[in-house]
Design a protein around this motif. Structure first.
Motif, PDB file in Angstrom:
ATOM      1  N   ILE A   1       0.831  -1.210   0.000  1.00 21.82           N
ATOM      2  CA  ILE A   1       0.000   0.000   0.000  1.00 21.82           C
ATOM      3  C   ILE A   1       0.864   1.257   0.000  1.00 21.82           C
ATOM      4  O   ILE A   1       0.604   2.200  -0.744  1.00 21.82           O
ATOM      5  N   LYS A   2       1.923   1.279   0.797  1.00 24.09           N
ATOM      6  CA  LYS A   2       2.793   2.459   0.855  1.00 24.09           C
ATOM      7  C   LYS A   2       3.429   2.741  -0.508  1.00 24.09           C
ATOM      8  O   LYS A   2       3.557   3.897  -0.909  1.00 24.09           O
TER       9      LYS A   2
ATOM     10  N   MET B   1      -8.899   5.929  -1.148  1.00 25.81           N
ATOM     11  CA  MET B   1      -9.502   5.167  -0.055  1.00 25.81           C
ATOM     12  C   MET B   1      -8.726   3.858   0.074  1.00 25.81           C
ATOM     13  O   MET B   1      -8.343   3.254  -0.930  1.00 25.81           O
ATOM     14  N   ILE B   2      -8.483   3.434   1.310  1.00 25.49           N
ATOM     15  CA  ILE B   2      -7.824   2.152   1.562  1.00 25.49           C
ATOM     16  C   ILE B   2      -8.884   1.147   1.998  1.00 25.49           C
ATOM     17  O   ILE B   2      -9.689   1.431   2.880  1.00 25.49           O
TER      18      ILE B   2
ATOM     19  N   ARG C   1      -6.518 -13.936   9.335  1.00 33.13           N
ATOM     20  CA  ARG C   1      -6.065 -12.550   9.337  1.00 33.13           C
ATOM     21  C   ARG C   1      -4.578 -12.449   9.681  1.00 33.13           C
ATOM     22  O   ARG C   1      -4.109 -13.020  10.643  1.00 33.13           O
ATOM     23  N   GLN C   2      -3.843 -11.651   8.874  1.00 32.44           N
ATOM     24  CA  GLN C   2      -2.444 -11.319   9.149  1.00 32.44           C
ATOM     25  C   GLN C   2      -2.270  -9.828   9.432  1.00 32.44           C
ATOM     26  O   GLN C   2      -1.253  -9.425   9.991  1.00 32.44           O
ATOM     27  N   VAL C   3      -3.261  -9.023   9.017  1.00 34.05           N
ATOM     28  CA  VAL C   3      -3.194  -7.574   9.189  1.00 34.05           C
ATOM     29  C   VAL C   3      -4.385  -7.146  10.033  1.00 34.05           C
ATOM     30  O   VAL C   3      -5.533  -7.333   9.636  1.00 34.05           O
ATOM     31  N   SER C   4      -4.111  -6.584  11.193  1.00 34.28           N
ATOM     32  CA  SER C   4      -5.201  -6.158  12.080  1.00 34.28           C
ATOM     33  C   SER C   4      -5.921  -4.943  11.495  1.00 34.28           C
ATOM     34  O   SER C   4      -5.345  -4.159  10.737  1.00 34.28           O
ATOM     35  N   LYS C   5      -7.162  -4.800  11.874  1.00 36.75           N
ATOM     36  CA  LYS C   5      -7.952  -3.644  11.447  1.00 36.75           C
ATOM     37  C   LYS C   5      -7.293  -2.361  11.940  1.00 36.75           C
ATOM     38  O   LYS C   5      -7.266  -1.354  11.225  1.00 36.75           O
ATOM     39  N   GLU C   6      -6.747  -2.394  13.138  1.00 35.59           N
ATOM     40  CA  GLU C   6      -6.095  -1.211  13.712  1.00 35.59           C
ATOM     41  C   GLU C   6      -4.910  -0.756  12.865  1.00 35.59           C
ATOM     42  O   GLU C   6      -4.685   0.449  12.708  1.00 35.59           O
ATOM     43  N   ARG C   7      -4.152  -1.696  12.305  1.00 36.22           N
ATOM     44  CA  ARG C   7      -3.017  -1.324  11.438  1.00 36.22           C
ATOM     45  C   ARG C   7      -3.505  -0.655  10.165  1.00 36.22           C
ATOM     46  O   ARG C   7      -2.913   0.314   9.687  1.00 36.22           O
ATOM     47  N   GLY C   8      -4.583  -1.177   9.596  1.00 39.48           N
ATOM     48  CA  GLY C   8      -5.166  -0.556   8.406  1.00 39.48           C
ATOM     49  C   GLY C   8      -5.668   0.839   8.698  1.00 39.48           C
ATOM     50  O   GLY C   8      -5.425   1.779   7.927  1.00 39.48           O
ATOM     51  N   GLU C   9      -6.364   0.986   9.824  1.00 39.40           N
ATOM     52  CA  GLU C   9      -6.871   2.296  10.231  1.00 39.40           C
ATOM     53  C   GLU C   9      -5.733   3.281  10.462  1.00 39.40           C
ATOM     54  O   GLU C   9      -5.816   4.439  10.054  1.00 39.40           O
ATOM     55  N   LYS C  10      -4.668   2.837  11.122  1.00 38.05           N
ATOM     56  CA  LYS C  10      -3.526   3.716  11.406  1.00 38.05           C
ATOM     57  C   LYS C  10      -2.863   4.178  10.112  1.00 38.05           C
ATOM     58  O   LYS C  10      -2.534   5.363   9.965  1.00 38.05           O
TER      59      LYS C  10
ATOM     60  N   ASP D   1      -2.515   7.997   8.922  1.00 32.67           N
ATOM     61  CA  ASP D   1      -1.204   8.574   8.615  1.00 32.67           C
ATOM     62  C   ASP D   1      -1.198   9.310   7.275  1.00 32.67           C
ATOM     63  O   ASP D   1      -0.505  10.310   7.110  1.00 32.67           O
ATOM     64  N   TYR D   2      -1.953   8.796   6.306  1.00 32.42           N
ATOM     65  CA  TYR D   2      -2.000   9.405   4.979  1.00 32.42           C
ATOM     66  C   TYR D   2      -3.227  10.293   4.772  1.00 32.42           C
ATOM     67  O   TYR D   2      -3.400  10.855   3.696  1.00 32.42           O
ATOM     68  N   GLY D   3      -4.083  10.402   5.759  1.00 26.02           N
ATOM     69  CA  GLY D   3      -5.281  11.223   5.624  1.00 26.02           C
ATOM     70  C   GLY D   3      -6.268  10.661   4.615  1.00 26.02           C
ATOM     71  O   GLY D   3      -6.891  11.403   3.857  1.00 26.02           O
ATOM     72  N   ILE D   4      -6.395   9.330   4.605  1.00 25.36           N
ATOM     73  CA  ILE D   4      -7.247   8.632   3.638  1.00 25.36           C
ATOM     74  C   ILE D   4      -8.335   7.879   4.402  1.00 25.36           C
ATOM     75  O   ILE D   4      -8.087   7.372   5.498  1.00 25.36           O
ATOM     76  N   LYS D   5      -9.514   7.770   3.819  1.00 21.94           N
ATOM     77  CA  LYS D   5     -10.585   6.980   4.441  1.00 21.94           C
ATOM     78  C   LYS D   5     -10.252   5.503   4.369  1.00 21.94           C
ATOM     79  O   LYS D   5      -9.523   5.047   3.485  1.00 21.94           O
ATOM     80  N   PHE D   6     -10.818   4.744   5.310  1.00 24.01           N
ATOM     81  CA  PHE D   6     -10.525   3.317   5.426  1.00 24.01           C
ATOM     82  C   PHE D   6     -11.808   2.531   5.694  1.00 24.01           C
ATOM     83  O   PHE D   6     -12.656   2.967   6.461  1.00 24.01           O
TER      84      PHE D   6
END
Length: 127
Positions: A18-19, A36-37, A48-57, A61-66
């Motif tokens: 994503i980055k 939007m992410i 799951r390997q990626v927590s929702k909190e990591r996606g939200e963070k 950080d980029y000022g994008i909706k999630f």
């Protein structure tokens, strides 16, 4: 005018990309493109390997909706497209109001003579 960055919550590498995608957007896309992410496959929480909190963070950080979505289970898919389309229209209306002559409405309206008012049609392209 809008880009959805989608990663698979069951695949850490897709999240890490994503980055890179955001960097490509910043280098090559219009500066005012809506982004939007989406963390897809939220129906597969047991893998799951990626927590929702990591996606939200990352989105914060980029000022994008999630949103987390599931294409298979139809979770938040329509919401994602409607949210992105609404954000694009809001931005277009703002630009129209800034650039319109005094006394004009400057509003973007989408209508179709052949479609009922209850129908919503969205068009997207995958890059």
């Amino acid at each position: 005018m809008g880009i959805m960055l989608v990663y698979d919550i069951t695949n850490e590498k897709s999240f890490d990309n994503i980055k890179n995608w955001i960097r490509n957007i910043e280098e090559h896309a219009s500066s005012d493109v809506e982004r939007m992410i989406l963390g897809n496959k939220c129906d597969m929480n047991d893998k799951r390997q990626v927590s929702k909190e990591r996606g939200e963070k990352l989105a914060i950080d980029y000022g994008i909706k999630f949103l987390e979505t599931s294409a298979k289970s139809s979770i938040n898919v329509e919401e994602a497209f409607i949210t992105l389309a609404r954000d694009i229209m809001t931005k277009l209306n703002r630009k129209m109001n800034e650039n319109s002559p005094p006394g004009s409405s400057g509003q973007v309206k989408i209508t179709s003579k052949n479609q009922s008012k209850k129908s919503i049609f969205l068009r997207c392209a995958l890059l």
